[in-house]
Scaffold this motif. Structure first.
Motif, short mmCIF file in Angstrom:
data_model
loop_
_atom_site.label_atom_id
_atom_site.label_comp_id
_atom_site.label_asym_id
_atom_site.label_seq_id
_atom_site.Cartn_x
_atom_site.Cartn_y
_atom_site.Cartn_z
N GLN A 122 0.81 -1.22 0.10
CA GLN A 122 -0.07 -0.22 0.00
C GLN A 122 0.66 1.28 -0.13
O GLN A 122 1.95 1.28 0.62
CB GLN A 122 -0.95 0.03 1.29
N ALA A 123 0.31 2.38 -0.75
CA ALA A 123 0.99 3.41 -0.79
C ALA A 123 0.33 4.76 -0.15
O ALA A 123 -1.21 4.50 -0.56
CB ALA A 123 1.53 3.70 -2.26
N LYS A 124 0.57 5.45 0.63
CA LYS A 124 -0.18 6.60 1.03
C LYS A 124 0.30 8.10 0.82
O LYS A 124 1.65 8.19 0.90
CB LYS A 124 -0.49 6.45 2.65
N CYS A 125 -0.43 8.87 0.53
CA CYS A 125 0.22 10.42 0.35
C CYS A 125 0.25 10.88 1.82
O CYS A 125 -0.07 10.22 2.95
CB CYS A 125 -0.94 11.11 -0.20
N LEU A 126 0.86 11.97 2.05
CA LEU A 126 1.35 12.70 3.13
C LEU A 126 0.18 12.84 4.10
O LEU A 126 0.22 12.58 5.51
CB LEU A 126 2.04 13.94 2.74
N CYS A 127 -1.13 13.34 3.70
CA CYS A 127 -2.16 13.47 4.49
C CYS A 127 -3.04 12.32 4.67
O CYS A 127 -3.89 12.26 5.41
CB CYS A 127 -2.92 14.91 3.88
N GLU A 128 -2.54 11.05 3.83
CA GLU A 128 -3.35 10.08 4.17
C GLU A 128 -4.63 10.36 3.50
O GLU A 128 -5.76 9.31 3.97
CB GLU A 128 -3.36 9.30 5.64
N SER A 129 -5.14 11.10 2.45
CA SER A 129 -6.47 11.17 1.80
C SER A 129 -6.67 10.22 0.75
O SER A 129 -7.64 10.10 0.40
CB SER A 129 -6.54 12.56 1.26
N VAL A 130 -5.25 9.76 0.03
CA VAL A 130 -5.39 8.85 -0.81
C VAL A 130 -4.40 7.63 -0.40
O VAL A 130 -3.35 7.78 0.12
CB VAL A 130 -4.87 9.45 -2.04
N THR A 131 -4.85 6.24 -0.75
CA THR A 131 -4.19 5.21 -0.31
C THR A 131 -4.27 4.25 -1.85
O THR A 131 -5.32 4.35 -2.43
CB THR A 131 -4.73 4.13 0.57
N LEU A 132 -3.28 3.92 -2.18
CA LEU A 132 -3.06 3.09 -3.36
C LEU A 132 -2.82 1.65 -2.99
O LEU A 132 -1.87 1.57 -2.08
CB LEU A 132 -2.03 3.34 -4.29
N SER A 133 -3.47 0.59 -3.29
CA SER A 133 -3.34 -0.60 -3.17
C SER A 133 -3.01 -1.52 -4.19
O SER A 133 -3.58 -1.38 -5.31
CB SER A 133 -4.48 -1.54 -2.64
N ILE A 134 -1.83 -2.21 -4.30
CA ILE A 134 -0.84 -2.62 -5.64
C ILE A 134 -0.92 -4.19 -5.22
O ILE A 134 -0.53 -4.66 -4.18
CB ILE A 134 0.62 -2.17 -5.29
N ALA A 135 -1.60 -4.89 -6.30
CA ALA A 135 -1.41 -6.42 -6.31
C ALA A 135 -0.12 -6.95 -6.47
O ALA A 135 0.10 -8.10 -5.94
CB ALA A 135 -2.58 -6.80 -7.30
N GLU A 136 0.63 -6.30 -7.30
CA GLU A 136 1.91 -6.77 -7.72
C GLU A 136 2.96 -6.98 -6.73
O GLU A 136 3.23 -5.89 -6.11
CB GLU A 136 2.29 -6.07 -9.00
N SER A 137 3.64 -7.80 -6.64
CA SER A 137 4.99 -8.00 -5.59
C SER A 137 5.89 -6.97 -6.07
O SER A 137 6.25 -7.05 -7.38
CB SER A 137 5.33 -9.15 -5.54
N ILE A 138 6.39 -6.36 -5.35
CA ILE A 138 7.69 -5.46 -6.00
C ILE A 138 8.99 -5.80 -5.32
O ILE A 138 9.36 -6.13 -3.82
CB ILE A 138 7.47 -4.08 -5.23
N SER A 139 9.90 -6.18 -6.33
CA SER A 139 11.31 -6.53 -5.65
C SER A 139 12.35 -5.57 -6.32
O SER A 139 13.63 -5.67 -5.81
CB SER A 139 11.60 -7.89 -6.15
N GLU A 140 12.06 -4.71 -7.11
CA GLU A 140 13.06 -3.86 -7.86
C GLU A 140 12.34 -2.36 -7.99
O GLU A 140 11.19 -2.18 -7.80
CB GLU A 140 13.18 -4.23 -9.18
N LEU A 141 13.33 -1.57 -7.85
CA LEU A 141 12.93 -0.11 -7.92
C LEU A 141 13.80 0.49 -9.13
O LEU A 141 14.87 0.05 -9.62
CB LEU A 141 13.55 0.78 -6.75
N HIS A 142 13.35 1.47 -9.93
CA HIS A 142 13.80 2.18 -10.93
C HIS A 142 13.94 3.69 -10.89
O HIS A 142 13.05 4.19 -10.22
CB HIS A 142 12.79 1.80 -12.31
N VAL A 143 14.91 4.21 -11.77
CA VAL A 143 15.21 5.46 -11.19
C VAL A 143 15.19 6.54 -12.73
O VAL A 143 15.51 5.81 -13.70
CB VAL A 143 16.56 5.76 -10.76
#
Length: 139
Positions: A7-28
């Motif tokens: 799950q990802a949340k904004c700073l004020c927690e007004s928005v939550t993103l729920s992600i089904a895919e597993s995350i193992s890598e980051l990209h820049v």
């Protein structure tokens, strides 16, 4: 939404993103647009197309190019996602999620636009802007 691994949340927690895919890598991304949008390189997780949102009324979408839009929270301004329109893939800033220790930086794109004043020491796959456009315009 509780069965989704991230799950990802904004700073004020007004928005939550729920992600089904597993995350193992980051990209820049070092492109000038990402750096202008966020003040530095954009470090994201590729989250696929199965992303659900709580607080949709607080999300503003900005079409930053012909192929993508960027989302942010209307209340606090947090950058929520980069959304590739053709494939539907979402790329979510890593700082919005609690990620396991096993997650690592895998790639850097638009490396030819990276300014001189910072450097990552991670060994990654590096692609220029032209290489990125060639790879993804064929998909």
């Amino acid at each position: 939404m509780k069965d989704r691994p991230h799950q990802a949340k904004c700073l004020c927690e007004s928005v939550t993103l729920s992600i089904a895919e597993s995350i193992s890598e980051l990209h820049v991304c070092h492109c000038s647009m990402c750096r202008q949008w966020g003040g530095g390189p954009m470090i994201v997780a590729s989250c696929g197309t199965d992303v659900t949102f709580e607080g949709k009324q607080n999300i503003e979408r900005y079409h930053s190019s012909e192929w993508a839009e960027r989302g942010f929270c209307k209340r606090c301004g947090t950058h929520l996602f980069y959304h590739y329109l053709e494939s539907g893939n979402y790329f979510v800033p890593a700082g919005l999620m609690k990620l396991p220790e096993s997650v690592h930086m895998a790639s850097q794109i638009f490396i030819d636009e990276k300014p001189h004043y910072y450097e990552f020491s991670n060994a990654t796959t590096n692609m220029t802007g032209a290489e990125v456009m060639a790879k993804y315009s064929d998909s």
